[in-house]
Design a protein around this motif. Structure first.
Motif, PDB file in Angstrom:
ATOM      1  N   VAL A  19       0.831  -1.200   0.000  1.00 21.34           N
ATOM      2  CA  VAL A  19       0.000   0.000   0.000  1.00 21.34           C
ATOM      3  C   VAL A  19       0.868   1.254   0.000  1.00 21.34           C
ATOM      4  CG1 VAL A  19      -1.641   1.337   1.365  1.00 21.34           C
ATOM      5  CG2 VAL A  19      -1.972  -1.132   1.068  1.00 21.34           C
ATOM      6  N   GLN A  20       1.985   1.207   0.763  1.00 15.33           N
ATOM      7  CA  GLN A  20       2.819   2.388   0.927  1.00 15.33           C
ATOM      8  C   GLN A  20       3.837   2.556  -0.198  1.00 15.33           C
ATOM      9  OE1 GLN A  20       4.573   2.188   4.825  1.00 15.33           O
ATOM     10  NE2 GLN A  20       2.598   2.051   5.847  1.00 15.33           N
ATOM     11  N   ALA A  21       3.966   1.580  -1.098  1.00 23.68           N
ATOM     12  CA  ALA A  21       4.949   1.672  -2.163  1.00 23.68           C
ATOM     13  C   ALA A  21       4.653   2.868  -3.060  1.00 23.68           C
ATOM     14  CB  ALA A  21       4.945   0.391  -2.989  1.00 23.68           C
ATOM     15  N   GLN A  22       5.705   3.595  -3.413  1.00 22.47           N
ATOM     16  CA  GLN A  22       5.525   4.762  -4.263  1.00 22.47           C
ATOM     17  C   GLN A  22       5.330   4.366  -5.714  1.00 22.47           C
ATOM     18  OE1 GLN A  22       9.132   6.991  -2.974  1.00 22.47           O
ATOM     19  NE2 GLN A  22       7.713   8.678  -2.694  1.00 22.47           N
ATOM     20  N   GLN A  23       4.603   5.203  -6.437  1.00 24.93           N
ATOM     21  CA  GLN A  23       4.467   5.035  -7.870  1.00 24.93           C
ATOM     22  C   GLN A  23       4.224   6.406  -8.491  1.00 24.93           C
ATOM     23  OE1 GLN A  23       0.906   2.979  -9.183  1.00 24.93           O
ATOM     24  NE2 GLN A  23      -0.082   3.369  -7.216  1.00 24.93           N
ATOM     25  N   ALA A  24       4.484   6.509  -9.789  1.00 27.47           N
ATOM     26  CA  ALA A  24       4.273   7.764 -10.505  1.00 27.47           C
ATOM     27  C   ALA A  24       2.945   7.708 -11.236  1.00 27.47           C
ATOM     28  CB  ALA A  24       5.420   8.002 -11.485  1.00 27.47           C
ATOM     29  N   LYS A  25       2.084   8.678 -10.975  1.00 32.62           N
ATOM     30  CA  LYS A  25       0.783   8.744 -11.619  1.00 32.62           C
ATOM     31  C   LYS A  25       0.760   9.879 -12.632  1.00 32.62           C
ATOM     32  CE  LYS A  25      -1.796   6.708  -7.773  1.00 32.62           C
ATOM     33  NZ  LYS A  25      -2.946   6.855  -6.836  1.00 32.62           N
ATOM     34  N   ASN A 256       6.499   9.777 -29.133  1.00 33.17           N
ATOM     35  CA  ASN A 256       6.811  11.209 -29.044  1.00 33.17           C
ATOM     36  C   ASN A 256       5.934  11.978 -28.055  1.00 33.17           C
ATOM     37  OD1 ASN A 256       8.919  11.258 -31.157  1.00 33.17           O
ATOM     38  ND2 ASN A 256       7.209  10.701 -32.501  1.00 33.17           N
ATOM     39  N   TYR A 257       5.788  11.407 -26.859  1.00 36.10           N
ATOM     40  CA  TYR A 257       5.049  12.106 -25.806  1.00 36.10           C
ATOM     41  C   TYR A 257       6.008  12.614 -24.714  1.00 36.10           C
ATOM     42  CZ  TYR A 257       0.262  10.826 -27.163  1.00 36.10           C
ATOM     43  OH  TYR A 257      -0.946  10.708 -27.810  1.00 36.10           O
ATOM     44  N   VAL A 258       5.699  13.797 -24.191  1.00 39.03           N
ATOM     45  CA  VAL A 258       6.224  14.262 -22.915  1.00 39.03           C
ATOM     46  C   VAL A 258       5.144  13.983 -21.884  1.00 39.03           C
ATOM     47  CG1 VAL A 258       6.878  16.278 -21.545  1.00 39.03           C
ATOM     48  CG2 VAL A 258       7.733  16.017 -23.875  1.00 39.03           C
ATOM     49  N   VAL A 259       5.504  13.253 -20.838  1.00 38.36           N
ATOM     50  CA  VAL A 259       4.534  12.839 -19.828  1.00 38.36           C
ATOM     51  C   VAL A 259       4.857  13.530 -18.499  1.00 38.36           C
ATOM     52  CG1 VAL A 259       3.526  10.889 -18.587  1.00 38.36           C
ATOM     53  CG2 VAL A 259       4.314  10.603 -20.949  1.00 38.36           C
ATOM     54  N   VAL A 260       3.861  14.183 -17.932  1.00 43.85           N
ATOM     55  CA  VAL A 260       4.004  14.838 -16.631  1.00 43.85           C
ATOM     56  C   VAL A 260       3.411  13.913 -15.581  1.00 43.85           C
ATOM     57  CG1 VAL A 260       3.618  16.937 -15.308  1.00 43.85           C
ATOM     58  CG2 VAL A 260       3.691  17.044 -17.808  1.00 43.85           C
ATOM     59  N   SER A 261       4.198  13.608 -14.538  1.00 37.95           N
ATOM     60  CA  SER A 261       3.757  12.654 -13.526  1.00 37.95           C
ATOM     61  C   SER A 261       3.970  13.206 -12.122  1.00 37.95           C
ATOM     62  CB  SER A 261       4.529  11.335 -13.662  1.00 37.95           C
ATOM     63  OG  SER A 261       4.335  10.750 -14.934  1.00 37.95           O
ATOM     64  N   LYS A 262       3.232  12.626 -11.197  1.00 32.87           N
ATOM     65  CA  LYS A 262       3.343  12.968  -9.781  1.00 32.87           C
ATOM     66  C   LYS A 262       3.692  11.700  -9.004  1.00 32.87           C
ATOM     67  CE  LYS A 262       0.734  14.920  -5.881  1.00 32.87           C
ATOM     68  NZ  LYS A 262      -0.576  15.475  -5.453  1.00 32.87           N
ATOM     69  N   VAL A 263       4.724  11.772  -8.190  1.00 31.03           N
ATOM     70  CA  VAL A 263       5.117  10.633  -7.369  1.00 31.03           C
ATOM     71  C   VAL A 263       4.291  10.639  -6.098  1.00 31.03           C
ATOM     72  CG1 VAL A 263       6.994   9.498  -6.141  1.00 31.03           C
ATOM     73  CG2 VAL A 263       7.455  10.653  -8.307  1.00 31.03           C
ATOM     74  N   GLU A 264       3.594   9.525  -5.835  1.00 28.93           N
ATOM     75  CA  GLU A 264       2.748   9.408  -4.642  1.00 28.93           C
ATOM     76  C   GLU A 264       3.088   8.139  -3.888  1.00 28.93           C
ATOM     77  OE1 GLU A 264      -1.218   9.513  -6.199  1.00 28.93           O
ATOM     78  OE2 GLU A 264      -1.277  11.697  -6.206  1.00 28.93           O
TER      79      GLU A 264
END
Length: 264
Positions: A19-25, A256-264
């Motif tokens: 549950v606590q493992a981080q991932q990029a959304k 050819n995508y730039v992807v913006v992510s948030k680490v949670e």
């Protein structure tokens, strides 16, 4: 303590860790004409680095506002970039040529005009990414375990080097085996220091960021954990203009995508 209770406690611990493992959304993405090597970012714009060209885009809608392309034939493999003040610093190499040679190329962030250069000349590895942290330059020099192997050095020779502001080498570290195995047969393609003082690195292809730490002793970086991502390896950039969250820009080069992510 009976075996059933121990098994139950272990199950709870494993569940908690999961549950606590981080991932990029993913927050958003921009599809552009060409996105091949990496991305840099400042408070208002992001910058796409390709082998021999750079484009500058607004963060709000991805609109291109500046463009630079090498017309000399000198630049074959710009790898990554970082914005410091009003300058864009790019790691550059002669990949896939051998022997390996590298430089740091400096551009005006406003206009993308080429301003200056620092040459490493022949170096045991290709400069793949650069960052500035705690008053020093940090540059990764990649080595490879495939047909691009140079002088018999496989990807275990990949090195992180710490330099002064005058480019004098201070220290260097090897990468841990766990990460080298994930990189294989390639090497590290992106890296940046986080707000937490840890080092975050990517490989060439896998949708993962590897979290590392300088060792208290010994010559190798310490592996801490892996964060799954949407973007697929290559050079990425933390958006340090966002103060209350960990936001980073990455790429998916095949489409050819730039992807913006948030680490949670």
């Amino acid at each position: 303590m009976n075996k059933s209770y121990c098994a139950f406690v272990l199950l709870i611990m494993l569940f908690s860790a999961t549950v606590q493992a981080q991932q990029a959304k993913e927050i958003r993405r921009f599809q552009l004409k060409e996105v091949k090597q990496g991305v840099a970012v400042d408070a208002v714009h992001f910058y796409v680095i390709n082998n021999s060209s750079i484009t500058k885009h607004t963060k709000t809608d991805g609109k291109q506002v500046a463009y630079w392309k090498d017309t000399t034939g000198i630049f074959k493999h710009l790898n990554s970039g970082i914005i410091i003040g009003n300058k864009l610093y790019c790691a550059n190499s002669n990949y896939p040529d051998k022997p390996m040679a590298s430089s740091i190329e400096i551009f005006d962030a406003a206009t993308l005009r080429h301003m200056d250069t620092h040459s490493f000349g022949l170096f045991p590895g290709s400069a793949t990414w650069i960052d500035f942290h705690q008053g020093h330059w940090w540059v990764a020099f990649g080595n490879y375990s495939d047909k691009n192997m140079d002088g018999g050095r496989d990807n275990r020779w990949t090195t992180l080097v710490k330099f002064t502001t005058q480019w004098q080498q201070v220290e260097s570290w090897a990468f841990p085996q766990e990460v080298l195995t994930s990189f294989a047969p390639k090497s590290t393609s992106g890296g940046a220091w986080g707000k937490d003082g840890l080092l975050y690195c990517t490989g060439h292809d896998k949708p993962e960021i590897y979290v590392l730490q300088l060792p208290k002793r010994g010559p190798a970086l310490r592996y801490l954990k892996t964060i799954p991502t949407i973007s697929e390896g290559q050079a990425f950039a933390f958006d340090h203009s966002v103060k209350n969250a960990v936001i980073f820009y990455g790429i998916t080069r095949n489409d050819n995508y730039v992807v913006v992510s948030k680490v949670e």
